[in-house]
Design a protein around this motif. Structure first.
Motif, short mmCIF file in Angstrom:
data_model
loop_
_atom_site.label_atom_id
_atom_site.label_comp_id
_atom_site.label_asym_id
_atom_site.label_seq_id
_atom_site.Cartn_x
_atom_site.Cartn_y
_atom_site.Cartn_z
N LEU A 118 1.89 -4.25 -2.62
CA LEU A 118 2.49 -5.00 -1.53
C LEU A 118 1.44 -5.95 -0.97
CD1 LEU A 118 4.57 -5.61 0.75
CD2 LEU A 118 3.64 -3.63 1.96
N VAL A 119 1.80 -7.22 -0.83
CA VAL A 119 0.90 -8.22 -0.24
C VAL A 119 1.73 -9.07 0.72
CG1 VAL A 119 -0.77 -10.05 -0.68
CG2 VAL A 119 -0.39 -8.27 -2.43
N TYR A 120 1.30 -9.14 1.98
CA TYR A 120 2.10 -9.87 2.96
C TYR A 120 1.24 -10.38 4.11
CZ TYR A 120 2.18 -5.70 6.07
OH TYR A 120 1.84 -4.65 6.90
N VAL A 121 1.83 -11.26 4.92
CA VAL A 121 1.23 -11.72 6.16
C VAL A 121 2.22 -11.51 7.29
CG1 VAL A 121 -0.30 -13.39 5.07
CG2 VAL A 121 2.00 -14.11 5.78
N MET A 122 1.72 -11.55 8.53
CA MET A 122 2.56 -11.44 9.71
C MET A 122 2.51 -12.77 10.48
SD MET A 122 2.05 -7.58 11.16
CE MET A 122 0.63 -8.06 12.14
N PRO A 123 3.44 -12.98 11.41
CA PRO A 123 3.36 -14.19 12.23
C PRO A 123 2.12 -14.17 13.11
CG PRO A 123 4.98 -12.67 13.12
CD PRO A 123 4.57 -12.11 11.79
N ALA A 124 1.64 -15.35 13.43
CA ALA A 124 0.45 -15.47 14.29
C ALA A 124 0.53 -16.78 15.06
CB ALA A 124 -0.82 -15.42 13.45
N LEU A 125 -0.27 -16.84 16.10
CA LEU A 125 -0.40 -18.10 16.84
C LEU A 125 -1.31 -19.04 16.06
CD1 LEU A 125 -0.92 -16.68 20.44
CD2 LEU A 125 1.23 -17.40 19.34
N SER A 126 -1.08 -20.33 16.21
CA SER A 126 -1.93 -21.32 15.57
C SER A 126 -3.22 -21.48 16.36
CB SER A 126 -1.21 -22.66 15.49
OG SER A 126 -2.05 -23.64 14.91
N ASP A 160 -4.05 -12.92 8.80
CA ASP A 160 -4.76 -12.64 7.56
C ASP A 160 -3.85 -11.84 6.64
OD1 ASP A 160 -7.01 -13.90 8.56
OD2 ASP A 160 -7.92 -12.02 9.27
N THR A 161 -4.16 -11.84 5.36
CA THR A 161 -3.34 -11.16 4.37
C THR A 161 -3.52 -9.64 4.45
OG1 THR A 161 -3.50 -13.05 2.88
CG2 THR A 161 -2.84 -10.95 1.91
N HIS A 162 -2.40 -8.92 4.40
CA HIS A 162 -2.40 -7.46 4.37
C HIS A 162 -2.11 -7.00 2.95
CE1 HIS A 162 -2.36 -6.96 8.81
NE2 HIS A 162 -1.73 -8.12 8.76
N SER A 163 -2.99 -6.16 2.40
CA SER A 163 -2.83 -5.63 1.04
C SER A 163 -3.06 -4.13 1.07
CB SER A 163 -3.82 -6.31 0.08
OG SER A 163 -3.68 -7.71 0.10
N PRO A 164 -2.11 -3.36 1.60
CA PRO A 164 -2.31 -1.91 1.70
C PRO A 164 -2.39 -1.27 0.31
CG PRO A 164 -0.04 -2.50 2.21
CD PRO A 164 -0.80 -3.78 2.13
N THR A 165 -3.18 -0.23 0.20
CA THR A 165 -3.32 0.45 -1.08
C THR A 165 -2.11 1.34 -1.35
OG1 THR A 165 -4.52 2.27 -0.02
CG2 THR A 165 -5.84 0.47 -0.93
N GLY A 166 -1.81 1.51 -2.63
CA GLY A 166 -0.76 2.42 -3.04
C GLY A 166 0.63 1.82 -2.97
N ARG A 167 1.59 2.68 -3.21
CA ARG A 167 2.99 2.32 -3.25
C ARG A 167 3.53 2.12 -1.83
NH1 ARG A 167 7.42 3.99 -6.76
NH2 ARG A 167 9.30 4.40 -5.52
N ALA A 191 1.80 3.39 2.12
CA ALA A 191 1.61 4.74 1.58
C ALA A 191 1.16 5.73 2.65
CB ALA A 191 0.61 4.69 0.43
N ASP A 192 0.44 5.24 3.68
CA ASP A 192 -0.03 6.14 4.74
C ASP A 192 1.03 6.36 5.83
OD1 ASP A 192 0.00 3.78 6.17
OD2 ASP A 192 -2.16 3.72 6.54
N GLY A 193 2.22 5.82 5.65
CA GLY A 193 3.31 6.01 6.60
C GLY A 193 3.50 4.89 7.60
N PHE A 194 2.56 3.95 7.66
CA PHE A 194 2.68 2.83 8.61
C PHE A 194 3.89 1.97 8.28
CE2 PHE A 194 1.80 -1.61 9.75
CZ PHE A 194 1.61 -1.48 11.12
N ARG A 195 4.69 1.65 9.30
CA ARG A 195 5.87 0.79 9.11
C ARG A 195 5.48 -0.64 9.42
NH1 ARG A 195 11.10 0.01 12.51
NH2 ARG A 195 12.72 -0.29 10.92
#
Length: 284
Positions: free
Chosen positions: A64-72, A83-90, A118-122
């Motif tokens: 899974l690779v994603y970004v969230m909204p942010a202020l400019s 910044d890009t989020h790339s959590p480990t695992g499924r 994978a660690d349960g974070f939504r």
């Protein structure tokens, strides 16, 4: 007072860009082992389609690779990305919606969703379609579009390249139901924009599908999201005519700049578009 946002460029017209089209509902299998973009493109190409709105519940990403909204942090855009989020695992997919079309002549997609690390974070946000992959084949509910395509074009008002409806000769010119493909511009109240556009195209009853962003958000149950930047998808959207007037309802999931997720039906007449809203109105 309605919330508004100032973008770097001059206001452009029309405030809703819309094109009549056809939309055919189908259920497709999207394969794993390739990027999400490639998986969607292959499945639609096999059916002869170049644009669609896709809704997925269940399945998983790996990675899974994603970004969230942010202020400019400068004046070149009114809102930006984290910044890009790339959590480990499924990462299990809760629900997501993607719009598919083209960018610079090549297949491209825009996807917002909710997933569980994978660690349960939504988590929730904007998927990076070249980098994320499905962990195994997933089933997708698809509205495949004929006669128009979402094409990412330069937009001087927002200084982004945004999916915009353009005419497309189709291999499936008469497939599916009558529909309207739309882009709603910033600071337009989303329910009013939908209702006005449907009326212009003679549609009195419809389902509504798509993704976008709002400048804060008010819900019918009293919830309030204050963030001026956000990412959302429609979980369920309807349009019907009551006492001769079109009435739209949007049940959405939306994430703010701090990663807080809000869900439910939004208050009609209270929510303005932030950067864009990509919408498919399907009659029936």
């Amino acid at each position: 007072m309605m919330r508004t946002i100032k973008h770097p460029g001059a206001k452009l017209d029309p405030r809703v860009i819309s094109l009549p089209c056809r939309a055919e509902k189908m259920r497709l299998i999207l394969r794993s082992g390739v990027s999400v973009l490639a998986a969607v493109e292959e499945a639609l190409r096999d059916r002869g389609y170049e644009s669609a709105v896709v809704h997925i519940k269940g399945g998983a990403f790996l990675p899974l690779v994603y970004v969230m909204p942010a202020l400019s942090d400068d004046d070149t855009h009114a809102a930006w990305y984290s910044d890009t989020h790339s959590p480990t695992g499924r990462a299990e997919i809760e629900e997501l919606v993607l719009t598919f079309g083209r960018r610079d002549g090549e297949p491209f997609l825009h996807c917002h969703g909710i997933w569980r690390h994978a660690d349960g974070f939504r988590g929730a946000g904007h998927l990076m379609p070249h980098d994320a992959q499905f962990a195994e084949p997933v089933e997708a509910d698809v509205w495949a579009i004929s006669g128009a395509i979402l094409d990412q074009l330069e937009d001087s008002e927002t200084n982004f390249k945004l999916f915009t409806p353009v005419d497309l000769r189709s291999a499936n010119p008469n497939s599916g139901q009558r529909a309207v493909l739309c882009r709603v511009r910033p600071n337009e109240e989303i329910n009013a924009a939908i209702e006005r556009t449907a009326a212009e195209h003679g549609i009195e009853r419809a389902s509504l599908h798509g993704i976008g962003s709002l400048i804060g958000c008010d819900f019918v149950d009293g919830q309030h999201m204050a963030s001026i930047a956000s990412e959302l998808f429609i979980r369920n959207g309807t349009l019907e005519t009551l006492e001769g007037k079109p009435v739209s309802k949007l049940d959405i999931a939306i994430v703010d700049i701090d990663g807080n997720i809000f869900e439910g039906e939004i208050a009609r007449g209270a929510n303005n578009v932030c950067v864009t809203f990509e919408l498919l109105i399907v009659e029936g």
